[in-house]
Design a protein around this motif. Sequence first.
Motif, PDB file in Angstrom:
ATOM      1  N   ARG A  88      75.855  20.645  19.689  1.00 34.05           N
ATOM      2  CA  ARG A  88      75.240  21.702  19.195  1.00 34.05           C
ATOM      3  C   ARG A  88      73.425  21.288  18.826  1.00 34.05           C
ATOM      4  O   ARG A  88      73.506  20.356  18.170  1.00 34.05           O
ATOM      5  CB  ARG A  88      75.672  22.641  18.282  1.00 34.05           C
ATOM      6  N   LYS A  89      72.634  22.096  19.074  1.00 30.58           N
ATOM      7  CA  LYS A  89      71.197  21.482  18.662  1.00 30.58           C
ATOM      8  C   LYS A  89      71.143  21.664  17.057  1.00 30.58           C
ATOM      9  O   LYS A  89      71.636  22.409  16.290  1.00 30.58           O
ATOM     10  CB  LYS A  89      70.336  22.490  19.175  1.00 30.58           C
ATOM     11  N   LYS A  90      70.239  20.742  16.532  1.00 35.05           N
ATOM     12  CA  LYS A  90      70.048  20.635  15.159  1.00 35.05           C
ATOM     13  C   LYS A  90      68.604  21.456  14.995  1.00 35.05           C
ATOM     14  O   LYS A  90      67.735  21.217  15.611  1.00 35.05           O
ATOM     15  CB  LYS A  90      70.111  19.584  14.152  1.00 35.05           C
ATOM     16  N   MET A  91      68.433  22.032  13.866  1.00 37.61           N
ATOM     17  CA  MET A  91      66.910  22.779  13.587  1.00 37.61           C
ATOM     18  C   MET A  91      66.694  22.584  12.157  1.00 37.61           C
ATOM     19  O   MET A  91      67.571  22.421  11.084  1.00 37.61           O
ATOM     20  CB  MET A  91      66.995  23.969  14.331  1.00 37.61           C
ATOM     21  N   ILE A  92      65.594  22.843  11.848  1.00 37.78           N
ATOM     22  CA  ILE A  92      65.116  23.024  10.297  1.00 37.78           C
ATOM     23  C   ILE A  92      65.389  24.528   9.976  1.00 37.78           C
ATOM     24  O   ILE A  92      64.508  25.297  10.782  1.00 37.78           O
ATOM     25  CB  ILE A  92      63.710  22.570   9.956  1.00 37.78           C
ATOM     26  N   ASN A  93      65.774  24.805   8.926  1.00 35.16           N
ATOM     27  CA  ASN A  93      65.772  26.411   8.682  1.00 35.16           C
ATOM     28  C   ASN A  93      64.509  26.400   7.901  1.00 35.16           C
ATOM     29  O   ASN A  93      64.356  26.470   6.549  1.00 35.16           O
ATOM     30  CB  ASN A  93      66.877  26.734   7.490  1.00 35.16           C
ATOM     31  N   THR A  94      63.338  26.955   8.517  1.00 32.59           N
ATOM     32  CA  THR A  94      62.208  27.078   8.142  1.00 32.59           C
ATOM     33  C   THR A  94      62.020  28.089   7.048  1.00 32.59           C
ATOM     34  O   THR A  94      61.364  28.251   6.036  1.00 32.59           O
ATOM     35  CB  THR A  94      61.110  27.374   9.077  1.00 32.59           C
ATOM     36  N   HIS A  95      62.853  29.384   7.052  1.00 29.11           N
ATOM     37  CA  HIS A  95      62.877  30.477   6.049  1.00 29.11           C
ATOM     38  C   HIS A  95      63.598  30.133   4.691  1.00 29.11           C
ATOM     39  O   HIS A  95      62.874  30.367   3.698  1.00 29.11           O
ATOM     40  CB  HIS A  95      63.593  31.478   6.700  1.00 29.11           C
ATOM     41  N   TRP A  96      64.509  29.366   4.774  1.00 22.86           N
ATOM     42  CA  TRP A  96      65.410  28.919   3.613  1.00 22.86           C
ATOM     43  C   TRP A  96      65.658  27.678   3.404  1.00 22.86           C
ATOM     44  O   TRP A  96      66.810  26.937   3.541  1.00 22.86           O
ATOM     45  CB  TRP A  96      66.649  29.895   3.622  1.00 22.86           C
ATOM     46  N   GLY A  97      64.865  27.223   2.427  1.00 20.58           N
ATOM     47  CA  GLY A  97      65.042  25.853   1.784  1.00 20.58           C
ATOM     48  C   GLY A  97      64.519  24.532   2.765  1.00 20.58           C
ATOM     49  O   GLY A  97      64.664  23.587   2.025  1.00 20.58           O
ATOM     50  N   GLY A  98      64.310  24.964   3.876  1.00 26.90           N
ATOM     51  CA  GLY A  98      63.911  23.459   4.627  1.00 26.90           C
ATOM     52  C   GLY A  98      64.783  22.589   4.945  1.00 26.90           C
ATOM     53  O   GLY A  98      64.503  21.395   5.307  1.00 26.90           O
ATOM     54  N   VAL A  99      66.327  23.054   4.759  1.00 29.15           N
ATOM     55  CA  VAL A  99      67.216  22.108   5.012  1.00 29.15           C
ATOM     56  C   VAL A  99      67.672  22.226   6.653  1.00 29.15           C
ATOM     57  O   VAL A  99      67.292  22.983   7.330  1.00 29.15           O
ATOM     58  CB  VAL A  99      68.365  22.526   4.250  1.00 29.15           C
ATOM     59  N   VAL A 100      68.530  21.026   7.169  1.00 30.24           N
ATOM     60  CA  VAL A 100      68.825  20.990   8.460  1.00 30.24           C
ATOM     61  C   VAL A 100      70.041  21.882   8.554  1.00 30.24           C
ATOM     62  O   VAL A 100      71.016  22.095   8.086  1.00 30.24           O
ATOM     63  CB  VAL A 100      69.309  19.691   8.983  1.00 30.24           C
ATOM     64  N   GLU A 101      69.906  22.696   9.741  1.00 30.85           N
ATOM     65  CA  GLU A 101      71.134  23.774  10.209  1.00 30.85           C
ATOM     66  C   GLU A 101      71.324  23.039  11.364  1.00 30.85           C
ATOM     67  O   GLU A 101      70.860  22.944  12.592  1.00 30.85           O
ATOM     68  CB  GLU A 101      70.244  25.146  10.476  1.00 30.85           C
ATOM     69  N   ASP A 102      72.861  22.844  11.291  1.00 34.29           N
ATOM     70  CA  ASP A 102      73.650  22.172  12.545  1.00 34.29           C
ATOM     71  C   ASP A 102      74.187  23.032  13.413  1.00 34.29           C
ATOM     72  O   ASP A 102      74.664  22.574  14.472  1.00 34.29           O
ATOM     73  CB  ASP A 102      74.377  20.942  12.178  1.00 34.29           C
ATOM     74  N   ASN A 103      74.028  24.322  13.186  1.00 43.80           N
ATOM     75  CA  ASN A 103      74.688  25.263  14.158  1.00 43.80           C
ATOM     76  C   ASN A 103      76.059  25.139  14.381  1.00 43.80           C
ATOM     77  O   ASN A 103      76.699  25.629  15.336  1.00 43.80           O
ATOM     78  CB  ASN A 103      73.873  25.181  15.244  1.00 43.80           C
ATOM     79  N   SER A 104      76.939  24.579  13.507  1.00 40.56           N
ATOM     80  CA  SER A 104      78.374  24.305  13.468  1.00 40.56           C
ATOM     81  C   SER A 104      78.919  25.799  13.379  1.00 40.56           C
ATOM     82  O   SER A 104      80.296  25.859  13.619  1.00 40.56           O
ATOM     83  CB  SER A 104      78.920  23.285  12.519  1.00 40.56           C
ATOM     84  N   PHE A 105      78.434  26.560  12.600  1.00 37.52           N
ATOM     85  CA  PHE A 105      78.731  28.049  12.493  1.00 37.52           C
ATOM     86  C   PHE A 105      78.076  28.772  13.480  1.00 37.52           C
ATOM     87  O   PHE A 105      76.797  29.058  13.442  1.00 37.52           O
ATOM     88  CB  PHE A 105      78.675  28.529  10.994  1.00 37.52           C
ATOM     89  N   GLY A 106      78.470  29.432  14.568  1.00 35.47           N
ATOM     90  CA  GLY A 106      77.888  30.161  15.491  1.00 35.47           C
ATOM     91  C   GLY A 106      78.679  31.353  15.939  1.00 35.47           C
ATOM     92  O   GLY A 106      79.602  31.784  15.067  1.00 35.47           O
ATOM     93  N   THR A 107      78.574  31.893  17.106  1.00 34.13           N
ATOM     94  CA  THR A 107      79.215  33.043  17.606  1.00 34.13           C
ATOM     95  C   THR A 107      80.668  33.207  17.444  1.00 34.13           C
ATOM     96  O   THR A 107      81.335  33.947  16.913  1.00 34.13           O
ATOM     97  CB  THR A 107      78.777  33.514  19.099  1.00 34.13           C
ATOM     98  N   HIS A 108      81.318  31.984  17.990  1.00 32.43           N
ATOM     99  CA  HIS A 108      82.401  31.874  17.760  1.00 32.43           C
ATOM    100  C   HIS A 108      83.140  31.879  16.594  1.00 32.43           C
ATOM    101  O   HIS A 108      84.295  32.657  16.361  1.00 32.43           O
ATOM    102  CB  HIS A 108      83.078  30.783  18.556  1.00 32.43           C
ATOM    103  N   GLU A 109      82.669  31.163  15.596  1.00 35.32           N
ATOM    104  CA  GLU A 109      83.053  31.102  14.268  1.00 35.32           C
ATOM    105  C   GLU A 109      82.970  32.336  13.600  1.00 35.32           C
ATOM    106  O   GLU A 109      83.750  32.844  12.719  1.00 35.32           O
ATOM    107  CB  GLU A 109      82.472  29.788  13.526  1.00 35.32           C
ATOM    108  N   PHE A 110      81.900  33.161  13.816  1.00 33.21           N
ATOM    109  CA  PHE A 110      81.448  34.462  13.078  1.00 33.21           C
ATOM    110  C   PHE A 110      82.693  35.342  13.568  1.00 33.21           C
ATOM    111  O   PHE A 110      83.412  36.097  12.581  1.00 33.21           O
ATOM    112  CB  PHE A 110      80.298  35.020  13.504  1.00 33.21           C
ATOM    113  N   PHE A 111      83.182  35.350  14.928  1.00 30.66           N
ATOM    114  CA  PHE A 111      84.222  36.396  14.959  1.00 30.66           C
ATOM    115  C   PHE A 111      85.540  35.820  14.641  1.00 30.66           C
ATOM    116  O   PHE A 111      86.314  36.569  14.577  1.00 30.66           O
ATOM    117  CB  PHE A 111      84.576  36.427  16.908  1.00 30.66           C
ATOM    118  N   GLU A 112      85.575  34.685  14.379  1.00 24.77           N
ATOM    119  CA  GLU A 112      86.881  34.024  13.952  1.00 24.77           C
ATOM    120  C   GLU A 112      86.932  34.406  12.458  1.00 24.77           C
ATOM    121  O   GLU A 112      88.080  34.885  11.894  1.00 24.77           O
ATOM    122  CB  GLU A 112      87.039  32.530  13.821  1.00 24.77           C
ATOM    123  N   LEU A 113      85.857  34.580  11.643  1.00 27.10           N
ATOM    124  CA  LEU A 113      85.897  34.900  10.341  1.00 27.10           C
ATOM    125  C   LEU A 113      86.148  36.379  10.137  1.00 27.10           C
ATOM    126  O   LEU A 113      87.077  36.617   9.584  1.00 27.10           O
ATOM    127  CB  LEU A 113      84.537  34.384   9.800  1.00 27.10           C
TER     128      LEU A 113
END
Length: 501
Positions: A88-113
């Motif tokens: 999964r693509k990694k990105m910088i969370n430009t809105h919140w804290g400038g930290v790395v977002e690794d996208n390990s929580f996505g669509t499948h994980e949301f519905f699992e939760l």
Amino acid sequence: MAKLYVNEKKKTGHINPELYGHFAEHLGRCIYEGGYVGENSEIPNTNGMRNDVVAALKEMEIPVLRWPGGCFADEYHWKDGIGPKESRKKMINTHWGGVVEDNSFGTHEFFELCEQLGCKTYVNGNVGSGTVQEMSEWVEYMTLEGISPMADLRKQNGREKPWKVDYFGVGNENWGCGGNMTPEYYGNLYRRYQTYVRNYNSDAPIRKICGGANVADYFWTEEVLNTCFSHNPPGFHGFMDGLSLHYYVHPEGWETKGSATEFDEKVWYKTLAKAIYMEELIERHGAIMDQYDPEKAVGMIVDEWGTWFSVEPGTNPGFLYQQNTMRDALVAGVSLNIFNKHCDRVKMANIAQMVNVLQSVILTEGPKMVLTPTYHVFRMYRNHQDADLVESFIEGVKKIGEEEEYAVPNLHESVSVAKDGSVTLTLSNLSVSEDIEVEAAFAELEPASVTAGILTNDMHACNTFENPEHVKEEPFTAYEITGKGLKFIIPTCSIISFSVK
């Protein structure tokens, strides 16, 4: 003595469970470390979801969860969060804290939760930086049963059956972080984008939420609705099911906000006055909605609300982590009462946010978890969910506070009747200096069975990882049954919930 009159025979509306909804954004430690720790974590989890957090939210009876934002939603590209996690693509969370977002929580994980929580789903789409095709394909990926490129991709990623999307937000805060748009421009985009949020399952229709106003921007509400419903508009059904409203309580103003834990009585009352301002916002935005939708087919969706203070000292300012005191509990109590009393128009509300961000109901630190005073309010109010609002009013309410501009009522209530006939009465004492004697009178009900809980403490009281149960609901037994009513004294700075049969 104050007199609380309840006409349990006069039903004035139905309280959707979704009024008690929550919001989880990719912001700070709300999702990562909050609700999600990953399958390989030493913290007990089920498919990556923290067992303790899930259990607490289920106990509170969470009805619906909004995700992935917030401002994050309009920079979120859903395909980055599917497939094998290592790719999964990694990105910088430009809105919140400038930290790395690794996208390990996505669509499948949301519905699992949401499946673990047993709650409804509210997905917010990307209008600000996304395309119509991207949004359309996401809906197809999530909800199409048959054969299609996106349904096939979902199956390749391990999910054979589609999920149920209960609510879908077409953009977020498009007047600001979602694109800095004018209301006319966004209204036209809403018309276009919602067209492709298709209902692939007629037995489980997606309710579409239009991006509404920030606080008192009545011009936005007027112009968006005018744009959406002009030029031979379609009917409401299937076109727009909700219009959002965002409002945060900043007692010291947007720039300074003020401390979550250090405040005086003057700021206490100012905070509660700003919370009660929610009622004026609902009424005035609602009056505009009435012009276009007198039947109230379109619900007002207050999908971001709560207190917003300065972050706790030493924490990342982009993570919006704040403590939670009895002041937050009273803000929650009066806000939920207001939503209850306007349930004819308000159909969903989502406090910001679920874990570790703003007015959260849960705080975590490694394996530790704390339930905040706000959590206990939601738990105490849970019997209002799916009940009928009934007529109630208080005689003898006093205005209190050090400044006339920020005076508040000393008592604040709402009352509902459940399907089994039980009456839920929630009452707050906003005073920090005066206990109040209350006599509650019902129209016909003669109480035979009464249970009650109370949340009360010093106005600065909070729960910490060292003292996690300093503020919690306790049984309340100091009441007298009097024929068709109750007598009791509600202490300063407290919330009481009665269940009466």
